[in-house]
Design a protein around this motif. Sequence first.
Motif, mmCIF file in Angstrom:
data_model
loop_
_atom_site.group_PDB
_atom_site.id
_atom_site.type_symbol
_atom_site.label_atom_id
_atom_site.label_comp_id
_atom_site.label_asym_id
_atom_site.label_seq_id
_atom_site.Cartn_x
_atom_site.Cartn_y
_atom_site.Cartn_z
ATOM 1 N N TYR A 24 -1.484 -14.134 -0.174
ATOM 2 C CA TYR A 24 -1.676 -14.941 1.029
ATOM 3 C C TYR A 24 -3.122 -14.851 1.505
ATOM 4 N N VAL A 25 -3.640 -13.626 1.545
ATOM 5 C CA VAL A 25 -5.028 -13.423 1.977
ATOM 6 C C VAL A 25 -5.989 -14.159 1.054
ATOM 7 N N SER A 26 -5.797 -14.037 -0.262
ATOM 8 C CA SER A 26 -6.734 -14.665 -1.202
ATOM 9 C C SER A 26 -6.685 -16.188 -1.131
ATOM 10 N N ALA A 27 -5.553 -16.754 -0.743
ATOM 11 C CA ALA A 27 -5.426 -18.210 -0.677
ATOM 12 C C ALA A 27 -5.757 -18.789 0.695
ATOM 13 N N PHE A 28 -5.381 -18.102 1.774
ATOM 14 C CA PHE A 28 -5.463 -18.707 3.103
ATOM 15 C C PHE A 28 -6.496 -18.100 4.051
#
Length: 190
Positions: A24-28
Amino acid sequence: MNTRIKVFRDAGLLAHSGALHSLYVSAFCVPPWNEDEARAAEFVGRLVSNVRRLGFTAALAFAGEESLGFATAGTTLAPFPTGRCYPQAAAGLGPERTVDWLCGARAIDELAVRPAAQGTGLPADLLEAVTEDAPGGRSWLLTSVQSSRAMSFYRSQGWTQATHPSPDGNGSAVFLSPRHPARHLAAQPL
């Protein structure tokens, strides 16, 4: 890259909470989404109740032990939800179409892949994994009009944009899946 996708329909997904948070962190937490760690933690926290949701389906992709991406979805219940971005969807479709097109359909909540896995076909595979058995082929999702990449991706997968907020605003657009029976009824942009 040798990738495998595992589908979850229950709380077994929670064993991968750390990987989901990282994905989630890497995408958003990057443009155009610009979310923060608190939103990532909120997402993982929502999963505890989402895994008990009617029609819950998730797909998690791995290459060896490394997690590459995920998608989560569940059935949209009536009355139509009023939290998050749902009011934008309802306003764009109107009350009758909101109920007819979205309630009882599978809503894609999140789709995220690591930057290195973008453009590999993995996002399409994850999307298919959580929609292939949607009731009556009825799936839908919301995405920000600020992400031209996401908007283009869904169109390239045959999804039909059903609402058309201003592209220079902060709105979210509703997309109907290629097998959704109402996709041909969706208004086209002016």
